[in-house]
Design a protein around this motif. Structure first.
Motif, PDB file in Angstrom:
ATOM      1  N   UNK A 126      10.360  15.368  18.330  1.00 14.54           N
ATOM      2  CA  UNK A 126      11.548  15.962  17.733  1.00 14.54           C
ATOM      3  C   UNK A 126      11.160  17.071  16.772  1.00 14.54           C
ATOM      4  N   UNK A 127      11.766  18.203  16.915  1.00 13.69           N
ATOM      5  CA  UNK A 127      11.463  19.358  16.087  1.00 13.69           C
ATOM      6  C   UNK A 127      12.443  19.461  14.915  1.00 13.69           C
ATOM      7  N   UNK A 128      11.952  19.788  13.724  1.00 11.83           N
ATOM      8  CA  UNK A 128      12.812  19.839  12.546  1.00 11.83           C
ATOM      9  C   UNK A 128      13.960  20.834  12.662  1.00 11.83           C
ATOM     10  N   UNK A 181       0.837  -1.204   0.000  1.00  9.18           N
ATOM     11  CA  UNK A 181       0.000   0.000   0.000  1.00  9.18           C
ATOM     12  C   UNK A 181       0.874   1.257   0.000  1.00  9.18           C
ATOM     13  N   UNK A 182       0.364   2.358  -0.540  1.00  9.66           N
ATOM     14  CA  UNK A 182       1.156   3.586  -0.599  1.00  9.66           C
ATOM     15  C   UNK A 182       1.190   4.367   0.725  1.00  9.66           C
ATOM     16  N   UNK A 183       0.263   4.081   1.651  1.00 11.55           N
ATOM     17  CA  UNK A 183       0.224   4.812   2.913  1.00 11.55           C
ATOM     18  C   UNK A 183       1.481   4.501   3.732  1.00 11.55           C
ATOM     19  N   UNK A 184       2.149   5.568   4.190  1.00 14.59           N
ATOM     20  CA  UNK A 184       3.395   5.359   4.930  1.00 14.59           C
ATOM     21  C   UNK A 184       3.575   6.502   5.920  1.00 14.59           C
ATOM     22  N   UNK A 185       3.635   6.202   7.213  1.00 16.36           N
ATOM     23  CA  UNK A 185       3.813   7.259   8.204  1.00 16.36           C
ATOM     24  C   UNK A 185       5.168   7.963   8.083  1.00 16.36           C
ATOM     25  N   UNK A 186       6.151   7.301   7.526  1.00 12.99           N
ATOM     26  CA  UNK A 186       7.471   7.938   7.346  1.00 12.99           C
ATOM     27  C   UNK A 186       7.347   9.066   6.337  1.00 12.99           C
ATOM     28  N   UNK A 187       6.722   8.771   5.196  1.00 18.08           N
ATOM     29  CA  UNK A 187       6.508   9.796   4.157  1.00 18.08           C
ATOM     30  C   UNK A 187       5.614  10.906   4.698  1.00 18.08           C
ATOM     31  N   UNK A 219       4.702  16.501   6.346  1.00 17.35           N
ATOM     32  CA  UNK A 219       4.077  17.454   7.266  1.00 17.35           C
ATOM     33  C   UNK A 219       5.055  17.790   8.387  1.00 17.35           C
ATOM     34  N   UNK A 220       5.299  19.083   8.639  1.00 17.07           N
ATOM     35  CA  UNK A 220       6.226  19.461   9.714  1.00 17.07           C
ATOM     36  C   UNK A 220       5.852  18.808  11.042  1.00 17.07           C
ATOM     37  N   UNK A 221       6.841  18.348  11.744  1.00 18.03           N
ATOM     38  CA  UNK A 221       6.635  17.614  12.991  1.00 18.03           C
ATOM     39  C   UNK A 221       5.892  18.447  14.035  1.00 18.03           C
ATOM     40  N   UNK A 222       6.173  19.736  14.111  1.00 19.07           N
ATOM     41  CA  UNK A 222       5.503  20.550  15.146  1.00 19.07           C
ATOM     42  C   UNK A 222       4.002  20.668  14.905  1.00 19.07           C
ATOM     43  N   UNK A 223       3.562  20.506  13.635  1.00 25.13           N
ATOM     44  CA  UNK A 223       2.133  20.546  13.339  1.00 25.13           C
ATOM     45  C   UNK A 223       1.404  19.322  13.888  1.00 25.13           C
ATOM     46  N   UNK A 224       2.157  18.244  14.102  1.00 20.77           N
ATOM     47  CA  UNK A 224       1.550  17.015  14.608  1.00 20.77           C
ATOM     48  C   UNK A 224       1.929  16.768  16.071  1.00 20.77           C
TER      49      UNK A 224
END
Length: 151
Positions: A132-134, A112-118, A123-128
């Motif tokens: 760890x902050x970019x 499947x194409x769904x991938x949490x890594x991608x 999406x910027x980490x702070x939005x989620x």
């Protein structure tokens, strides 16, 4: 000496250019002629590089090494500062590893194409609300790249 044959010409030239070592004498064949003092200095520099010191720090350490009236407190201050930098880098690396481990664990890894890594990269980490902050990644990469260029 065996160590003499191991020195990469470009590295030695770099050390000359940065002022860590004086220009070596050359033989008629064009090869550098290393004195015992040169070899001793190069071993010192190599050991400092192996410990991750930057060129500026190595230069300071070399100056202190040559100064028989040095104060060990000055050497300790340089080493402690380097430890603090290493600790910060280790913390950032551990945070990156933790984030990546969480993402890898959450990835099914199937067709499947769904991938949490991608998704995390997109999406910027702070939005989620990621741990760890970019900007920490950017700082770490910048420090690593800067150190590689300098050392």
């Amino acid at each position: 000496m065996q160590f003499r044959a191991i020195i990469i010409a470009s590295r030695y030239s770099y050390y000359e250019q940065t002022g860590l070592i004086p220009k070596a004498d050359r033989r008629d064949s064009g090869y550098r002629d290393y004195s015992d003092a040169d070899v001793h200095n190069l071993r010192f520099i190599r050991r400092a590089r192996d410990m991750g010191f930057a060129v500026a720090e190595i230069n300071d350490l070399l100056s202190l090494w040559r100064d028989r009236s040095r104060q060990s407190a000055d050497v300790k201050k340089i080493a402690q500062s380097h430890i603090d930098e290493l600790s910060a880098r280790i913390t950032a690396l551990e945070q990156m590893r933790g984030t990546l481990q969480t993402l890898v664990t959450g990835c099914v890894g199937d067709a499947r194409p769904d991938c949490p890594i991608i998704a995390d990269l997109e999406e910027p980490a702070e939005d989620r609300g990621s741990v760890y902050k970019p900007d920490g990644v950017a700082r770490l990469r910048h420090q690593s790249i800067t150190k590689r260029r300098v050392t």
